[in-house]
Design a protein around this motif. Sequence first.
Motif, PDB file in Angstrom:
ATOM      1  N   CYS A  35       0.838  -1.192   0.000  1.00  0.00           N
ATOM      2  CA  CYS A  35       0.000   0.000   0.000  1.00  0.00           C
ATOM      3  C   CYS A  35       0.881   1.252   0.000  1.00  0.00           C
ATOM      4  O   CYS A  35       1.827   1.351   0.789  1.00  0.00           O
ATOM      5  CB  CYS A  35      -0.913  -0.017   1.221  1.00  0.00           C
ATOM      6  SG  CYS A  35      -1.973   1.435   1.367  1.00  0.00           S
ATOM      7  N   SER A  36       0.566   2.199  -0.868  1.00  0.00           N
ATOM      8  CA  SER A  36       1.329   3.441  -0.963  1.00  0.00           C
ATOM      9  C   SER A  36       1.077   4.376   0.213  1.00  0.00           C
ATOM     10  O   SER A  36       1.821   5.326   0.418  1.00  0.00           O
ATOM     11  CB  SER A  36       0.984   4.174  -2.261  1.00  0.00           C
ATOM     12  OG  SER A  36       1.376   3.411  -3.367  1.00  0.00           O
ATOM     13  N   VAL A  37       0.044   4.100   1.012  1.00  0.00           N
ATOM     14  CA  VAL A  37      -0.267   4.935   2.169  1.00  0.00           C
ATOM     15  C   VAL A  37       0.352   4.359   3.438  1.00  0.00           C
ATOM     16  O   VAL A  37       1.116   5.023   4.124  1.00  0.00           O
ATOM     17  CB  VAL A  37      -1.797   5.098   2.353  1.00  0.00           C
ATOM     18  CG1 VAL A  37      -2.122   5.862   3.628  1.00  0.00           C
ATOM     19  CG2 VAL A  37      -2.399   5.795   1.152  1.00  0.00           C
ATOM     20  N   CYS A  38       0.043   3.092   3.751  1.00  0.00           N
ATOM     21  CA  CYS A  38       0.493   2.511   5.028  1.00  0.00           C
ATOM     22  C   CYS A  38       1.669   1.553   4.886  1.00  0.00           C
ATOM     23  O   CYS A  38       2.205   1.080   5.873  1.00  0.00           O
ATOM     24  CB  CYS A  38      -0.674   1.811   5.724  1.00  0.00           C
ATOM     25  SG  CYS A  38      -1.222   0.305   4.896  1.00  0.00           S
ATOM     26  N   ASP A  39       2.081   1.239   3.675  1.00  0.00           N
ATOM     27  CA  ASP A  39       3.222   0.372   3.362  1.00  0.00           C
ATOM     28  C   ASP A  39       3.031  -1.079   3.830  1.00  0.00           C
ATOM     29  O   ASP A  39       3.986  -1.817   3.980  1.00  0.00           O
ATOM     30  CB  ASP A  39       4.518   0.957   3.934  1.00  0.00           C
ATOM     31  CG  ASP A  39       5.746   0.456   3.192  1.00  0.00           C
ATOM     32  OD1 ASP A  39       5.659   0.269   1.965  1.00  0.00           O
ATOM     33  OD2 ASP A  39       6.781   0.217   3.849  1.00  0.00           O
ATOM     34  N   LEU A  48     -11.097 -10.077  -5.739  1.00  0.00           N
ATOM     35  CA  LEU A  48     -10.703  -8.724  -6.109  1.00  0.00           C
ATOM     36  C   LEU A  48     -10.830  -7.832  -4.883  1.00  0.00           C
ATOM     37  O   LEU A  48     -11.910  -7.721  -4.298  1.00  0.00           O
ATOM     38  CB  LEU A  48     -11.605  -8.187  -7.221  1.00  0.00           C
ATOM     39  CG  LEU A  48     -11.468  -8.862  -8.582  1.00  0.00           C
ATOM     40  CD1 LEU A  48     -12.477  -8.271  -9.553  1.00  0.00           C
ATOM     41  CD2 LEU A  48     -10.072  -8.710  -9.121  1.00  0.00           C
ATOM     42  N   GLN A  49      -9.761  -7.244  -4.480  1.00  0.00           N
ATOM     43  CA  GLN A  49      -9.798  -6.291  -3.379  1.00  0.00           C
ATOM     44  C   GLN A  49      -8.650  -5.313  -3.517  1.00  0.00           C
ATOM     45  O   GLN A  49      -7.673  -5.586  -4.194  1.00  0.00           O
ATOM     46  CB  GLN A  49      -9.765  -6.984  -2.020  1.00  0.00           C
ATOM     47  CG  GLN A  49      -8.412  -7.476  -1.583  1.00  0.00           C
ATOM     48  CD  GLN A  49      -8.457  -8.109  -0.202  1.00  0.00           C
ATOM     49  OE1 GLN A  49      -9.398  -8.801   0.131  1.00  0.00           O
ATOM     50  NE2 GLN A  49      -7.448  -7.893   0.585  1.00  0.00           N
ATOM     51  N   ASP A  50      -8.810  -4.166  -2.897  1.00  0.00           N
ATOM     52  CA  ASP A  50      -7.839  -3.075  -2.938  1.00  0.00           C
ATOM     53  C   ASP A  50      -7.741  -2.510  -4.365  1.00  0.00           C
ATOM     54  O   ASP A  50      -8.456  -2.940  -5.255  1.00  0.00           O
ATOM     55  CB  ASP A  50      -6.504  -3.503  -2.356  1.00  0.00           C
ATOM     56  CG  ASP A  50      -6.659  -3.964  -0.907  1.00  0.00           C
ATOM     57  OD1 ASP A  50      -7.545  -3.427  -0.216  1.00  0.00           O
ATOM     58  OD2 ASP A  50      -5.913  -4.858  -0.468  1.00  0.00           O
ATOM     59  N   TRP A  51      -6.898  -1.494  -4.570  1.00  0.00           N
ATOM     60  CA  TRP A  51      -6.940  -0.704  -5.804  1.00  0.00           C
ATOM     61  C   TRP A  51      -5.562  -0.436  -6.377  1.00  0.00           C
ATOM     62  O   TRP A  51      -4.592  -0.307  -5.635  1.00  0.00           O
ATOM     63  CB  TRP A  51      -7.619   0.631  -5.518  1.00  0.00           C
ATOM     64  CG  TRP A  51      -9.016   0.462  -5.029  1.00  0.00           C
ATOM     65  CD1 TRP A  51      -9.396   0.274  -3.726  1.00  0.00           C
ATOM     66  CD2 TRP A  51     -10.208   0.424  -5.791  1.00  0.00           C
ATOM     67  NE1 TRP A  51     -10.762   0.130  -3.659  1.00  0.00           N
ATOM     68  CE2 TRP A  51     -11.283   0.228  -4.907  1.00  0.00           C
ATOM     69  CE3 TRP A  51     -10.471   0.558  -7.142  1.00  0.00           C
ATOM     70  CZ2 TRP A  51     -12.599   0.148  -5.336  1.00  0.00           C
ATOM     71  CZ3 TRP A  51     -11.789   0.484  -7.564  1.00  0.00           C
ATOM     72  CH2 TRP A  51     -12.836   0.281  -6.666  1.00  0.00           C
ATOM     73  N   HIS A  61      -4.945   0.199  -0.177  1.00  0.00           N
ATOM     74  CA  HIS A  61      -6.082  -0.508   0.415  1.00  0.00           C
ATOM     75  C   HIS A  61      -7.346   0.318   0.191  1.00  0.00           C
ATOM     76  O   HIS A  61      -7.277   1.544   0.063  1.00  0.00           O
ATOM     77  CB  HIS A  61      -5.896  -0.660   1.935  1.00  0.00           C
ATOM     78  CG  HIS A  61      -4.781  -1.549   2.321  1.00  0.00           C
ATOM     79  ND1 HIS A  61      -3.640  -1.078   2.914  1.00  0.00           N
ATOM     80  CD2 HIS A  61      -4.635  -2.891   2.205  1.00  0.00           C
ATOM     81  CE1 HIS A  61      -2.828  -2.091   3.166  1.00  0.00           C
ATOM     82  NE2 HIS A  61      -3.409  -3.208   2.741  1.00  0.00           N
ATOM     83  N   THR A  62      -8.475  -0.341   0.214  1.00  0.00           N
ATOM     84  CA  THR A  62      -9.752   0.359   0.096  1.00  0.00           C
ATOM     85  C   THR A  62      -9.882   1.392   1.215  1.00  0.00           C
ATOM     86  O   THR A  62     -10.300   2.522   0.984  1.00  0.00           O
ATOM     87  CB  THR A  62     -10.918  -0.648   0.150  1.00  0.00           C
ATOM     88  OG1 THR A  62     -10.766  -1.554  -0.956  1.00  0.00           O
ATOM     89  CG2 THR A  62     -12.261   0.054   0.058  1.00  0.00           C
ATOM     90  N   ALA A  63      -9.483   1.029   2.428  1.00  0.00           N
ATOM     91  CA  ALA A  63      -9.580   1.938   3.576  1.00  0.00           C
ATOM     92  C   ALA A  63      -8.587   3.100   3.489  1.00  0.00           C
ATOM     93  O   ALA A  63      -8.845   4.185   4.008  1.00  0.00           O
ATOM     94  CB  ALA A  63      -9.364   1.167   4.873  1.00  0.00           C
ATOM     95  N   CYS A  64      -7.450   2.899   2.824  1.00  0.00           N
ATOM     96  CA  CYS A  64      -6.419   3.931   2.720  1.00  0.00           C
ATOM     97  C   CYS A  64      -6.648   4.870   1.533  1.00  0.00           C
ATOM     98  O   CYS A  64      -6.073   5.964   1.496  1.00  0.00           O
ATOM     99  CB  CYS A  64      -5.043   3.285   2.573  1.00  0.00           C
ATOM    100  SG  CYS A  64      -4.493   2.362   4.013  1.00  0.00           S
ATOM    101  N   ARG A  65      -7.452   4.466   0.573  1.00  0.00           N
ATOM    102  CA  ARG A  65      -7.631   5.259  -0.654  1.00  0.00           C
ATOM    103  C   ARG A  65      -8.059   6.704  -0.412  1.00  0.00           C
ATOM    104  O   ARG A  65      -7.535   7.613  -1.066  1.00  0.00           O
ATOM    105  CB  ARG A  65      -8.601   4.536  -1.583  1.00  0.00           C
ATOM    106  CG  ARG A  65      -8.553   5.055  -2.973  1.00  0.00           C
ATOM    107  CD  ARG A  65      -9.351   4.167  -3.879  1.00  0.00           C
ATOM    108  NE  ARG A  65     -10.199   5.007  -4.702  1.00  0.00           N
ATOM    109  CZ  ARG A  65     -11.218   4.601  -5.405  1.00  0.00           C
ATOM    110  NH1 ARG A  65     -11.545   3.346  -5.385  1.00  0.00           N
ATOM    111  NH2 ARG A  65     -11.901   5.430  -6.123  1.00  0.00           N
TER     112      ARG A  65
END
Length: 72
Positions: A35-39, A48-51, A61-65
């Motif tokens: 994840c580019s936000v939380c690593d 299929l999950q996350d982006w 992550h969907t939550a970090c987007r």
Amino acid sequence: TTLASVGKDIIEDDEGNIAMPHQWMEGNLPVSAKCSVCDKTCGSVLRLQDWRCLWCRAMVHTACRPQYPVRC
């Protein structure tokens, strides 16, 4: 994804600089995706999950987007 499909979503700042928003696609992330936000590891081989951005390849992550910048 084409420039024409983004049209109305183009970002323009006060100085007239133009930027494109991310073009997100859900799922199909590589096994080593971070994840580019939380690593932390993101994605799943089970569903299929996350982006992932189709243009800059950022993965989140969907939550970090919502925390990730809108500009690509």
